[in-house]
Write a protein that holds these residues in place. Structure first.
Motif, PDB file in Angstrom:
ATOM      1  N   VAL A  42      -1.841   8.196 -10.266  1.00  8.91           N
ATOM      2  CA  VAL A  42      -2.399   7.494  -9.103  1.00  8.91           C
ATOM      3  C   VAL A  42      -3.453   6.483  -9.546  1.00  8.91           C
ATOM      4  N   SER A  43      -4.273   6.857 -10.530  1.00  8.13           N
ATOM      5  CA  SER A  43      -5.318   5.936 -10.997  1.00  8.13           C
ATOM      6  C   SER A  43      -4.734   4.725 -11.699  1.00  8.13           C
ATOM      7  N   ARG A  44      -3.509   4.839 -12.259  1.00  4.40           N
ATOM      8  CA  ARG A  44      -2.894   3.715 -12.962  1.00  4.40           C
ATOM      9  C   ARG A  44      -2.120   2.786 -12.037  1.00  4.40           C
ATOM     10  N   CYS A  45      -1.938   3.152 -10.801  1.00  5.16           N
ATOM     11  CA  CYS A  45      -1.141   2.336  -9.873  1.00  5.16           C
ATOM     12  C   CYS A  45      -1.815   0.978  -9.636  1.00  5.16           C
ATOM     13  N   ARG A  46      -0.982  -0.063  -9.623  1.00  5.23           N
ATOM     14  CA  ARG A  46      -1.483  -1.390  -9.284  1.00  5.23           C
ATOM     15  C   ARG A  46      -1.607  -1.564  -7.775  1.00  5.23           C
ATOM     16  N   THR A  47      -0.852  -0.759  -7.019  1.00  8.72           N
ATOM     17  CA  THR A  47      -0.883  -0.827  -5.559  1.00  8.72           C
ATOM     18  C   THR A  47      -1.925   0.147  -5.024  1.00  8.72           C
ATOM     19  N   PRO A  48      -2.744  -0.242  -4.041  1.00  2.76           N
ATOM     20  CA  PRO A  48      -3.714   0.686  -3.461  1.00  2.76           C
ATOM     21  C   PRO A  48      -3.021   1.939  -2.905  1.00  2.76           C
ATOM     22  N   VAL A  49      -3.651   3.089  -3.117  1.00  2.25           N
ATOM     23  CA  VAL A  49      -3.091   4.382  -2.720  1.00  2.25           C
ATOM     24  C   VAL A  49      -4.026   5.030  -1.709  1.00  2.25           C
ATOM     25  N   ILE A  50      -3.418   5.509  -0.608  1.00  5.23           N
ATOM     26  CA  ILE A  50      -4.143   6.272   0.405  1.00  5.23           C
ATOM     27  C   ILE A  50      -3.711   7.723   0.299  1.00  5.23           C
ATOM     28  N   VAL A  78       0.861  -1.178   0.000  1.00  6.68           N
ATOM     29  CA  VAL A  78       0.000   0.000   0.000  1.00  6.68           C
ATOM     30  C   VAL A  78       0.902   1.234   0.000  1.00  6.68           C
ATOM     31  N   ILE A  79       0.433   2.306  -0.631  1.00 11.67           N
ATOM     32  CA  ILE A  79       1.199   3.556  -0.738  1.00 11.67           C
ATOM     33  C   ILE A  79       0.388   4.671  -0.086  1.00 11.67           C
ATOM     34  N   VAL A  80       1.067   5.421   0.794  1.00 14.98           N
ATOM     35  CA  VAL A  80       0.428   6.551   1.458  1.00 14.98           C
ATOM     36  C   VAL A  80       1.035   7.829   0.889  1.00 14.98           C
ATOM     37  N   LEU A  81       0.168   8.704   0.382  1.00 11.34           N
ATOM     38  CA  LEU A  81       0.572  10.010  -0.146  1.00 11.34           C
ATOM     39  C   LEU A  81       0.145  11.049   0.882  1.00 11.34           C
ATOM     40  N   PRO A 110      -8.024  18.196  -2.342  1.00 13.50           N
ATOM     41  CA  PRO A 110      -7.437  18.175  -3.683  1.00 13.50           C
ATOM     42  C   PRO A 110      -8.033  17.044  -4.509  1.00 13.50           C
ATOM     43  N   ILE A 111      -7.825  17.132  -5.818  1.00 12.68           N
ATOM     44  CA  ILE A 111      -8.452  16.168  -6.718  1.00 12.68           C
ATOM     45  C   ILE A 111      -7.892  14.772  -6.516  1.00 12.68           C
ATOM     46  N   VAL A 112      -6.628  14.651  -6.057  1.00 14.57           N
ATOM     47  CA  VAL A 112      -6.061  13.317  -5.863  1.00 14.57           C
ATOM     48  C   VAL A 112      -6.839  12.529  -4.811  1.00 14.57           C
ATOM     49  N   ASP A 113      -7.549  13.214  -3.914  1.00 14.60           N
ATOM     50  CA  ASP A 113      -8.386  12.515  -2.936  1.00 14.60           C
ATOM     51  C   ASP A 113      -9.484  11.713  -3.621  1.00 14.60           C
ATOM     52  N   ASP A 114     -10.021  12.249  -4.724  1.00 21.37           N
ATOM     53  CA  ASP A 114     -11.098  11.560  -5.424  1.00 21.37           C
ATOM     54  C   ASP A 114     -10.590  10.349  -6.197  1.00 21.37           C
ATOM     55  N   VAL A 115      -9.345  10.414  -6.667  1.00 18.26           N
ATOM     56  CA  VAL A 115      -8.798   9.342  -7.501  1.00 18.26           C
ATOM     57  C   VAL A 115      -8.220   8.223  -6.640  1.00 18.26           C
ATOM     58  N   ALA A 116      -7.711   8.560  -5.464  1.00 19.31           N
ATOM     59  CA  ALA A 116      -7.082   7.551  -4.604  1.00 19.31           C
ATOM     60  C   ALA A 116      -8.109   6.526  -4.147  1.00 19.31           C
ATOM     61  N   ASP A 117      -7.602   5.374  -3.720  1.00 18.45           N
ATOM     62  CA  ASP A 117      -8.493   4.310  -3.258  1.00 18.45           C
ATOM     63  C   ASP A 117      -9.110   4.632  -1.905  1.00 18.45           C
ATOM     64  N   VAL A 118      -8.360   5.316  -1.047  1.00 21.58           N
ATOM     65  CA  VAL A 118      -8.865   5.700   0.275  1.00 21.58           C
ATOM     66  C   VAL A 118      -8.465   7.136   0.532  1.00 21.58           C
ATOM     67  N   ARG A 119      -9.404   7.946   1.048  1.00 22.29           N
ATOM     68  CA  ARG A 119      -9.095   9.320   1.419  1.00 22.29           C
ATOM     69  C   ARG A 119      -9.103   9.435   2.927  1.00 22.29           C
ATOM     70  N   CYS A 120      -8.024   9.974   3.478  1.00 22.94           N
ATOM     71  CA  CYS A 120      -7.932  10.254   4.909  1.00 22.94           C
ATOM     72  C   CYS A 120      -7.905  11.757   5.112  1.00 22.94           C
ATOM     73  N   SER A 121      -8.536  12.201   6.170  1.00 25.28           N
ATOM     74  CA  SER A 121      -8.648  13.638   6.392  1.00 25.28           C
ATOM     75  C   SER A 121      -7.313  14.270   6.737  1.00 25.28           C
ATOM     76  N   THR A 122      -6.429  13.530   7.425  1.00 24.72           N
ATOM     77  CA  THR A 122      -5.132  14.054   7.851  1.00 24.72           C
ATOM     78  C   THR A 122      -4.085  12.951   7.770  1.00 24.72           C
ATOM     79  N   PRO A 123      -2.798  13.302   7.773  1.00 28.21           N
ATOM     80  CA  PRO A 123      -1.765  12.260   7.849  1.00 28.21           C
ATOM     81  C   PRO A 123      -1.883  11.405   9.111  1.00 28.21           C
ATOM     82  N   THR A 124      -2.329  11.997  10.207  1.00 24.39           N
ATOM     83  CA  THR A 124      -2.528  11.210  11.423  1.00 24.39           C
ATOM     84  C   THR A 124      -3.566  10.119  11.207  1.00 24.39           C
ATOM     85  N   ASP A 125      -4.633  10.482  10.521  1.00 21.53           N
ATOM     86  CA  ASP A 125      -5.671   9.492  10.217  1.00 21.53           C
ATOM     87  C   ASP A 125      -5.124   8.396   9.299  1.00 21.53           C
TER      88      ASP A 125
END
Length: 406
Positions: free
Chosen positions: A216-224, A191-194, A234-249
């Motif tokens: 991000v949409s082409r990644c084979r690995t799930p992206v947070i 898994v990849i965390v951005l 940001p728009i990358v939140d919509d494309v990622a597999d999981v959106r977290c409100s903060t890095p802590t989350d």
């Protein structure tokens, strides 16, 4: 009236969030209150809207906006039934200079949605316990420390592979894309965390770049995606597999909580122990009921009793058969004696004889004329003879003559 107000509240609550551009007509910064009330009017037509804005958003702008300032705000409408008023609840405030940029980003967001890159069915689940977590964040940033600290606090054995590209500025997008490609090509990364901390809209623009979103949409690995704070989107939140409100989350979402999992395992063990104990107790009670039955307490006595009954029945059968045979033997002996007494052999033994002539028993003297062959059967055999004819009977003598003979 109450029903109408309730329906208006529900209808307005379903309306989507929107961007509004206008000129501040009035600002009410209440002392000690976290909320400021702003009247925003349209400079072209006599129209205005009342806004409720967090005080911190206004004071954070340099310079703070005042009456006559042109701003762009983001939020949604809320209806207050008690006062019958409509208020625009604001979560972002920007100077009017970025209005065109916001419109362009909104067009890009709709374009990616139309292509299906933000569809829910494309979202991949995050592994329950990733082997290695890829982390893309700024070097020595608060976002990096938040993700690492929270993840290791939940699961101390978690492993990270950290990439530290630039997260703002003109070189941010290509560096982030290169780091993303390296982590996606690593077979150990599950898994990849951005992640990036909060900042102004200009600071977060690289995470709304079209090239980065498509990468991000082409990644084979799930992206947070964990960019900025809760209001930032940001728009990358919509494309990622999981959106977290903060890095802590993100640090809490990427790995499970070891303590919680241990408690769950202990609860499952306790449930299994109770279930097994209950089953064993039930089976023991059933076994006790079975073993307490008389047939199992003393299994030989019923067998002995049945054996005695069988032996008694056999003895009764033997006695009955013996008595029956004896009775039959007595009957046979009696019948034999009767036949012996009534048969011709017994008669012959008493001195009688059977005379036959021509195979027929003589019944009258006429059956044996003179010269007829005779067969005379006696008790111990038979003799042959020839008939001399009927015997002539002498005349009966008188009395004196009989005296003379004597």
């Amino acid at each position: 009236m109450r029903t109408l107000a309730q329906r208006m509240t529900e209808y307005i609550a379903r309306s989507p969030a929107a961007w509004i551009e206008g000129q501040i007509a009035q600002v009410n910064l209440r002392a000690g209150s976290p909320t400021s009330f702003v009247t925003l009017r349209d400079p072209s037509v006599p129209m205005s809207v009342q806004m409720a804005c967090p005080r911190s958003l206004l004071t954070a702008m340099e310079p703070p906006p005042g009456e006559g300032s042109r701003i762009v705000v983001h939020g949604r409408f809320e209806f207050y039934p008690a006062r019958g008023s409509l208020t625009f609840r604001v979560d972002q405030v920007h100077p009017v200079g970025i209005g065109e940029l916001l419109a362009r980003l909104e067009r890009l967001r709709r374009l990616l949605a139309a292509e299906g890159l933000t569809a829910a069915e494309r979202k991949r689940p995050v592994p329950f316990l990733p082997h290695v977590v890829g982390l893309i964040t700024g070097r020595a940033s608060a976002a990096e420390s938040d993700v690492l600290a929270n993840a290791r606090a939940r699961w101390p054995a978690v492993r990270f592979r950290v990439e530290n590209p630039a997260v703002q500025g003109v070189s941010a997008v290509p560096q982030i894309m290169e780091a993303l490609a390296r982590l996606d090509a690593d077979p150990e990364v599950d898994v990849i965390v951005l992640a990036r901390g909060g900042g102004s809209m200009e600071d977060l623009l690289p995470f709304s770049d079209e090239a980065l979103c498509r990468a991000v949409s082409r990644c084979r690995t799930p992206v947070i995606s964990a960019i900025g704070h809760e209001p930032d989107h940001p728009i990358v939140d919509d494309v990622a597999d999981v959106r977290c409100s903060t890095p802590t989350d993100a640090g809490k979402r990427v790995v499970p909580d070891a303590a919680a999992e241990r408690r769950q395992v202990e609860q499952l063990q306790a449930r299994a122990r109770r279930a097994l104990t209950g089953w064993v107790t039930t089976e023991e009670a059933r076994l006790r009921r079975l073993t307490s039955a008389a047939v199992l307490v003393d299994p030989l006595t019923p067998l002995d009793r049945r054996a005695a009954e069988v032996a008694a029945l056999r003895e009764r059968a033997r006695v009955t058969i013996t008595m029956t045979l004896e009775r039959i033997e007595r009957d046979v002996a009696h019948r034999t004696a009767q036949l012996r007494v009534l048969g011709p052999a017994a008669t012959l033994a008493r001195g009688y004889a059977v005379v036959q002539s021509g195979g027929h028993v003589l019944r009258t003297v006429a059956d044996a004329p003179a010269g007829a062959p005779l067969r005379i059967r006696v008790a111990d055999g038979a003799v042959l003879g020839v008939s001399s004819g009927p015997e002539r009977t002498a005349p009966e003598r008188t009395g004196p003559e009989r005296k003379d003979e004597r």
